[in-house]
Design an enzyme around this catalytic site. Structure first.
Site, PDB file in Angstrom:
ATOM      1  N   HIS A  67      -7.344  -2.693   3.109  1.00 24.94           N
ATOM      2  CA  HIS A  67      -7.774  -2.720   2.791  1.00 24.94           C
ATOM      3  C   HIS A  67      -8.676  -4.476   1.680  1.00 24.94           C
ATOM      4  O   HIS A  67      -7.818  -4.415   2.580  1.00 24.94           O
ATOM      5  CB  HIS A  67      -7.715  -2.459   0.898  1.00 24.94           C
ATOM      6  CG  HIS A  67      -6.909  -3.221   0.546  1.00 24.94           C
ATOM      7  ND1 HIS A  67      -5.597  -2.297   1.131  1.00 24.94           N
ATOM      8  CD2 HIS A  67      -5.609  -4.200   0.488  1.00 24.94           C
ATOM      9  CE1 HIS A  67      -4.070  -2.537   0.681  1.00 24.94           C
ATOM     10  NE2 HIS A  67      -4.282  -4.805   0.065  1.00 24.94           N
ATOM     11  N   CYS A 177       1.055  -7.880  -6.299  1.00 26.47           N
ATOM     12  CA  CYS A 177       0.217  -8.275  -4.637  1.00 26.47           C
ATOM     13  C   CYS A 177      -0.653  -9.018  -5.031  1.00 26.47           C
ATOM     14  O   CYS A 177      -1.421  -9.253  -5.433  1.00 26.47           O
ATOM     15  CB  CYS A 177       0.289  -7.123  -3.720  1.00 26.47           C
ATOM     16  SG  CYS A 177      -1.084  -6.429  -4.296  1.00 26.47           S
TER      17      CYS A 177
END
Length: 649
Positions: A67, A177
Site C-alpha cells: 500500500h 504504524c
C-alpha cells in the site's frame, strides 16, 4: 462507503503472471496506471517499495497488502489480485502469498475512504473469507464475499461493547504504524479476536491515517490490568504510568497477539514509569534493539545535516572553479559563493548533533545538542566581531565531526536523565521543566562535558585522523578508496553505504580544502553511481537475463546513476541478491581503486557526474565510473540466469 466501490471489478487480476515479489508489484502498479487510478507509475511504485523497505507487507496466511498513500493516486482504490501458484513475498510466516490487495489512497483522503480501507484490512483476518477468496472464480464473487464479510463485521462491532462491570480480565491496547492503512487495523483485529478466544475484554485504540480512533479514557486505563502498545511510531505514553505494559512493533500485534495478551495477564510485562513527558515507544529490550535505536538516532541527525553538506559543499566547489577560471580569489563571485558555502558548512555539525539529541530526548534536547555540536567545531573564533570564544579546554584543534556525533548522543541522554530526575516534581511546577530546568541544566552539563572531556579527547583523535589521511601513501590510499567504494554497493543506502559516506563526508567536513578528503568523496560517489549504471548496462547487453519491467527500470537507472542515486539498483538487488550485489560490489571497488590510483578529487559531497567539472582529474573521475560500471554490468549479466518466461510480454 460500500467496499465494492473501492474493490472495483475492472481492476482485479484473477490470475497474476508475475512469479517474484518485484514482479507482482510491477504488474499491479502498471495495472493501476493503465486503469487510470494513478497518474505517475514511477512515483507510486517508489512509495510502495519505500513501504516494503520498512517491513514486508506479506502478512502471512497467503496474504499480502502492499500500500501507498501519495499524490500519484487520483482516486482511492483496492486492487485484488490472485496468484494460483503463489509467490515468495517475504511473508511473516515464510509461506508463499496467493492473495494480494494493493491499497491506493490519495493525499488528503477523507475519513470515509480510510474507514473503508480499515474495514477491508480487518476482514482479511477472517480465515473463512480468505478460504472463499482463494476459490473465487470471478470479480463479482470477490465483491460479494467482501460485501458480506464487511456487513457482518459492522454488525459485530455494534454488538461488541465491553460491559462496564464484566468479570472478565480487562486490558487496553494501542496499535499504530507510520502509514496507518493496513497494519494498524490488522493488529487491532487480531488482538480483539484473540482476546475473545482467551476470555479477555479488550479495548484497542488505533492511530492510523484517519487519526486516533477509540481513544482510551483515563478511567479505562485505570481499570485495565495492563497495556499493550503495538506500534511503529510515537504514541502518547505518559498516561500509562504505573501500568504493566508490553511495548512491541505493530507486527507483533498481528503475528503473536496471544503472547502479548498472556504476558499482561501473567504480570510478565514490566511496569511502565513515565518521565513526566510523553516519550516515544522505541524498544531497547535487547542488544539488537539498542543498536537499531543508535542507528536510527544517528540517521535522524545525518538526514537533517545532508542539505547543509550538499548545498554548502557544492557552492564552495563552484567558488573554486570561479577562483581558477573567472577572476581569482578577489572576484566578487568567488567571495559570494565561498562565503555562502562556508556559512552552510558552519551549521553542518551543530545540526547533526542537534537532531541526534532531539531523536533521543525530544524537543528539550534540541538546544543542548546544537550548542554541543557548535562547541565541537570551534576552537578559537570571532563571530561577527561581537565576541571571541575559546571553548575547548587544553585542546589544540576542534573536536570535529566525531566530536559532534558524541555531543548529540550525550546531550540527548542528558535530557533523558533530567526528565527522570524531575519526574516527581509537583504538578504546579510542571511548567518550569521545559521553560527553565531543561534549557539551563541541559546547556550547563553539555558545556561542561564538551569543554573539559569531549573536546580535548576528540580534538586529539581528529588531529590524528587528519594527519593520517594527509600522510597516506598511494598504496594505502588505493586500499582505502577501494574499501569505501565497495561499501557503497553492499546495501545501497543501508548501514554499510551510510557508514562509508559518513566517513568520507566527515573527513571533508573537518577539512574541505584537503586533497585527501576530496579523493575520499570522489571514491564514495563513484562507488554509489556504479550499481545503478551496472544494472542499466546489464539490461542493455543481456536482455534475455531481465524481465521487461527490469529493462524499463534499467532505462531510468541511467539518470539515477548519473545523479549518484544508488537506490535505483535496489529492486534488482532485492529480486536476485546473490548475483546482483556481488557484481556491484566488485565493480564499485574497482572504480574506487582507480580513484585512489589516479588521485581523483571532487571537492563536493554530492552531485554524481553533474559535478564532473569540479573534479581535480575529471578524466579519471569519468573513467573510474565507466570502467567500474561496465565490469559490474558484464559480471551481472554473465552470472544471472536467463528469464525462462517474461510475464510482461
Amino acid at each position: 462507503m460500500d467496499i465494492r466501490k473501492l474493490l472495483m471489478k475492472d481492476i482485479m487480476i484473477m490470475n497474476l503472471k508475475a512469479t517474484t515479489k518485484e514482479g507482482v508489484i510491477d504488474e499491479m502498479v502498471h495495472n493501476y496506471y493503465e486503469k487510470g487510478i494513478i497518474s505517475d507509475e514511477e512515483l507510486y511504485k517508489k512509495d510502495i517499495l519505500k513501504r516494503e523497505a520498512e517491513g514486508s507487507t506479506g502478512m502471512g496466511d497467503g496474504i499480502a497488502i502492499p500500500h501507498a498513500h501519495d499524490e500519484a493516486v487520483k482516486k482511492p482504490a483496492v486492487m485484488f489480485a490472485r496468484s494460483i501458484k503463489g509467490v515468495d513475498y517475504d511473508s511473516m510466516d515464510g509461506q508463499p502469498a496467493h492473495l494480494f490487495f494493493m491499497i491506493a489512497a490519495p493525499e488528503g483522503a477523507d475519513n470515509t475512504h480510510l474507514q473503508a480501507l480499515a474495514a477491508l484490512s480487518q476482514v482479511l483476518m477472517n480465515p473463512d473469507v480468505v478460504a472463499a477468496l482463494k476459490k473465487a472464480e470471478t470479480p463479482d464473487q470477490v465483491q460479494d464475499i467482501f460485501a458480506k464479510a464487511v456487513a457482518e463485521k459492522e454488525a459485530e462491532k455494534k454488538a461488541a461493547e465491553t460491559p462496564a462491570n464484566s468479570d472478565k480480565p480487562y486490558i487496553v491496547a494501542v496499535t499504530a504504524c507510520p502509514n496507518g492503512i493496513a497494519h494498524t487495523y490488522m493488529a487491532e483485529e487480531n488482538l480483539k479476536k484473540t482476546a475473545k478466544k482467551m476470555g479477555v475484554d479488550i479495548k484497542v485504540e488505533t492511530n492510523g491515517s484517519e487519526g486516533i480512533k477509540h481513544e482510551l479514557t483515563n478511567d479505562e486505563i485505570k481499570r485495565a490490568k495492563g497495556v499493550i502498545v503495538a506500534a511503529d511510531k510515537k504514541v502518547a505514553m505518559s498516561r500509562f504510568d504505573g501500568k504493566h505494559l508490553v511495548n512491541k512493533p505493530v507486527t507483533a500485534g498481528i503475528k503473536e497477539p496471544e503472547k502479548l495478551i498472556q504476558d499482561v495477564l501473567d504480570d510478565k510485562a514490566p511496569i511502565y514509569h513515565a518521565n513526566g513527558d510523553d516519550s516515544s515507544n522505541e524498544q531497547e529490550e535487547s542488544g539488537s534493539g539498542i543498536w537499531a535505536n543508535i542507528y536510527k538516532q544517528l540517521m535522524n541527525g545525518i538526514s537533517h545535516m545532508l542539505p547543509f553538506v550538499i548545498g554548502g559543499g557544492i557552492l564552495m566547489a563552484l567558488s573554486f572553479v570561479v577562483e581558477n577560471y573567472m577572476g581569482g580569489s578577489k572576484s566578487e563571485a568567488f567571495v559570494f559563493l565561498n562565503n555562502a558555502g562556508n556559512m552552510a558548512f558552519a551549521f553542518m555539525v551543530p545540526v547533526l548533533a542537534a537532531y541526534i539529541a532531539e531523536s533521543i530526548g525530544d524537543q528539550p534536547a534540541l538546544m543542548p545538542g546544537f550548542v554541543g555540536g557548535f562547541m565541537a567545531m570551534v576552537y578559537k573564533g570571532s563571530f561577527g566581531g561581537a565576541y571571541i570564544a575559546n571553548i575547548q579546554h587544553g585542546a589544540a584543534s576542534s573536536a570535529g565531526f566525531l566530536g559532534g556525533i558524541a555531543a548529540g548522543f550525550i546531550a540527548g541522554y542528558i535530557v533523558v536523565g533530567l526528565k527522570k530526575l524531575f519526574a516527581k516534581l509537583p504538578k504546579s511546577l510542571e511548567g518550569m521543566k521545559p521553560m527553565l530546568l531543561y534549557p539551563i541544566l541541559g546547556l550547563l552539563f553539555i558545556a561542561l562535558i564538551m569543554y573539559f572531556i569531549i573536546n580535548p579527547i576528540f580534538s586529539g583523535i581528529n588531529l590524528w585522523i587528519t594527519n593520517f589521511l594527509n600522510s597516506m601513501g598511494t598504496g594505502n590510499l588505493v586500499l582505502l578508496t577501494t574499501i569505501l567504494a565497495g561499501m557503497m554497493a553492499i546495501d545501497m543506502g543501508g548501514p554499510f553505504n551510510k557508514a562509508a559516506y559518513v566517513f568520507a563526508s566527515g573527513a571533508f567536513a573537518n577539512d574541505p580544502h584537503s586533497a585527501t578528503a576530496a579523493i575520499l568523496m570522489a571514491a564514495v560517489m563513484v562507488g554509489g553511481m556504479i550499481p545503478p549504471f551496472a544494472t542499466a548496462i546489464g539490461t542493455v547487453l543481456f536482455k534475455n537475463k531481465f524481465t521487461k519491467q527490469e529493462r524499463q527500470a534499467g532505462v531510468t537507472n541511467w539518470v539515477l546513476g548519473f545523479s549518484f542515486i544508488t537506490e535505483g539498483a535496489i529492486p534488482f538487488a532485492t529480486a536476485d541478491p546473490l548475483r546482483v550485489i556481488p557484481s556491484c560490489v566488485i565493480g564499485s571497488a574497482i572504480g574506487g581503486g582507480i580513484v585512489g590510483l589516479m588521485k581523483v578529487g571532487v571537492p563536493a559531497p554530492h552531485g554524481g557526474l553533474w559535478v564532473t567539472p569540479l573534479a581535480t582529474n575529471w578524466v579519471g573521475y569519468v573513467l573510474a565510473t565507466v570502467i567500474g560500471a561496465i565490469i559490474a554490468g558484464i559480471i551481472m549479466g554473465l552470472v544471472k540466469k536467463k528469464v525462462s518466461e517474461d510475464p510482461y510480454e
